[in-house]
Design an enzyme around this catalytic site. Sequence first.
Site, PDB file in Angstrom:
ATOM      1  N   TYR A 118       0.805  -1.215   0.000  1.00 29.74           N
ATOM      2  CA  TYR A 118       0.000   0.000   0.000  1.00 29.74           C
ATOM      3  C   TYR A 118       0.844   1.274   0.000  1.00 29.74           C
ATOM      4  O   TYR A 118       0.328   2.355  -0.285  1.00 29.74           O
ATOM      5  CB  TYR A 118      -0.945   0.018   1.208  1.00 29.74           C
ATOM      6  CG  TYR A 118      -1.953  -1.108   1.239  1.00 29.74           C
ATOM      7  CD1 TYR A 118      -2.222  -1.871   0.105  1.00 29.74           C
ATOM      8  CD2 TYR A 118      -2.642  -1.417   2.396  1.00 29.74           C
ATOM      9  CE1 TYR A 118      -3.146  -2.905   0.130  1.00 29.74           C
ATOM     10  CE2 TYR A 118      -3.571  -2.450   2.439  1.00 29.74           C
ATOM     11  CZ  TYR A 118      -3.814  -3.188   1.301  1.00 29.74           C
ATOM     12  OH  TYR A 118      -4.733  -4.214   1.336  1.00 29.74           O
ATOM     13  N   LYS A 164       4.426 -15.309   2.767  1.00 30.73           N
ATOM     14  CA  LYS A 164       4.374 -16.106   1.541  1.00 30.73           C
ATOM     15  C   LYS A 164       5.813 -16.375   1.105  1.00 30.73           C
ATOM     16  O   LYS A 164       6.242 -16.055  -0.003  1.00 30.73           O
ATOM     17  CB  LYS A 164       3.587 -15.351   0.456  1.00 30.73           C
ATOM     18  CG  LYS A 164       3.202 -16.201  -0.759  1.00 30.73           C
ATOM     19  CD  LYS A 164       2.254 -17.325  -0.410  1.00 30.73           C
ATOM     20  CE  LYS A 164       1.820 -18.060  -1.689  1.00 30.73           C
ATOM     21  NZ  LYS A 164       1.062 -19.293  -1.390  1.00 30.73           N
ATOM     22  N   ASP A 196      -1.990 -18.468   2.614  1.00 28.93           N
ATOM     23  CA  ASP A 196      -3.142 -19.210   2.117  1.00 28.93           C
ATOM     24  C   ASP A 196      -3.603 -20.257   3.123  1.00 28.93           C
ATOM     25  O   ASP A 196      -4.805 -20.446   3.345  1.00 28.93           O
ATOM     26  CB  ASP A 196      -2.855 -19.837   0.758  1.00 28.93           C
ATOM     27  CG  ASP A 196      -1.454 -20.409   0.622  1.00 28.93           C
ATOM     28  OD1 ASP A 196      -0.639 -20.223   1.536  1.00 28.93           O
ATOM     29  OD2 ASP A 196      -1.179 -21.052  -0.403  1.00 28.93           O
ATOM     30  N   ASP A 220      -4.608  -7.096   6.250  1.00 28.28           N
ATOM     31  CA  ASP A 220      -5.865  -6.486   5.855  1.00 28.28           C
ATOM     32  C   ASP A 220      -6.902  -7.563   5.560  1.00 28.28           C
ATOM     33  O   ASP A 220      -8.060  -7.486   5.993  1.00 28.28           O
ATOM     34  CB  ASP A 220      -5.609  -5.616   4.618  1.00 28.28           C
ATOM     35  CG  ASP A 220      -6.765  -4.693   4.281  1.00 28.28           C
ATOM     36  OD1 ASP A 220      -7.767  -4.677   5.014  1.00 28.28           O
ATOM     37  OD2 ASP A 220      -6.660  -3.982   3.266  1.00 28.28           O
ATOM     38  N   ASP A 224     -10.075  -9.411   8.408  1.00 29.15           N
ATOM     39  CA  ASP A 224     -11.487  -9.460   8.053  1.00 29.15           C
ATOM     40  C   ASP A 224     -12.018 -10.896   8.099  1.00 29.15           C
ATOM     41  O   ASP A 224     -13.171 -11.126   8.485  1.00 29.15           O
ATOM     42  CB  ASP A 224     -11.711  -8.872   6.658  1.00 29.15           C
ATOM     43  CG  ASP A 224     -11.742  -7.352   6.666  1.00 29.15           C
ATOM     44  OD1 ASP A 224     -11.440  -6.755   7.719  1.00 29.15           O
ATOM     45  OD2 ASP A 224     -12.065  -6.762   5.620  1.00 29.15           O
TER      46      ASP A 224
END
Length: 326
Positions: A118, A164, A196, A220, A224
């Site tokens: 970001y 990752k 994942d 992020d 959620d």
Amino acid sequence: MKVVLLPGDGIGPEVAAAAAQVLGELPLDFELEEHLFGGAAIHATGDPLPPETLTAAQDANAVLMGAVGAPEFDGAAVRPEQGLIRLRGELDVYANLRPARADGVDLLVVRELVGGLYYGARGVHEDGTVFDTMEYRPEQVERIARRGFELARARRHHVTSVDKANVLDTSRMWRETVERVAADYPDVALEHMLVDNCGLQLVISPERFDVILTENTFGDILSDVAAGVTGGLGLAGSASLGDERPGIFEPVHGSAPDIAGKGLANPAAMLRSAALMLAHGIGEPAVAAKLEAAVDTALAATPTPDLGGRATTSEFVEAVLGDLRP
């Protein structure tokens, strides 16, 4: 002690008013100072983060925020969310804390907030190719890792570092840095998990997690997911902390313009954010725990329409206050 209140947009002013009402009845001595922010600030000044709002936030002990965003700004050059990104950067609130609690589940996502995809270089090549760059410096990873391990020490002494590393160089550096930091915390168990797999485990076995430590984009998404398995975004609060500057405390839900002004907004996430502010922003953990418990009681006894109940925003607030009053 000064707390800057940024009501923002949509239901933001309603849940901000609910928080102000509850905080005003607690046995604490601090000043709430309200300022323009987000879409409301764009309408008034053309800037989602006006200079006077930024100055007030920098001078405060904590920043308590309602919600930002409005459909009228979708795709616009100046958007409410830009003010939030700028404010996070200006206050250097690099550690985002997202608790997720439900029956048998009590986890905390610790997300690096001011680096990564970001905040990296972005642009468009002449052939139309668009790029966004994930960038991290080792010192950025080290400070969020230390925050995660310190928080784990006050919980169940377990950190799951999510990356990752089988694909990304940034993740390999992340993993190496976290390993170095872990050596200073021999009382905290560390495991590494690919993002994942972490998403899968959050859905099928969320009770296995204590502290989830991860970078900006992964955090992020995973925070959620964690909220989804423990009641939804409408119940989730958050804290964004730096080292010395004031923290930002805000509900995770959006501005929900479809129900704005109807008195139907569930203020639980805002009140939980206020509790995080009490615990991490102004040093009142005991009062924070009482507020958390009162919100839990109100959720069970006086649910709002989003939870299948009929309580209005004001009725929910009164239920919380009724539990807090001696």
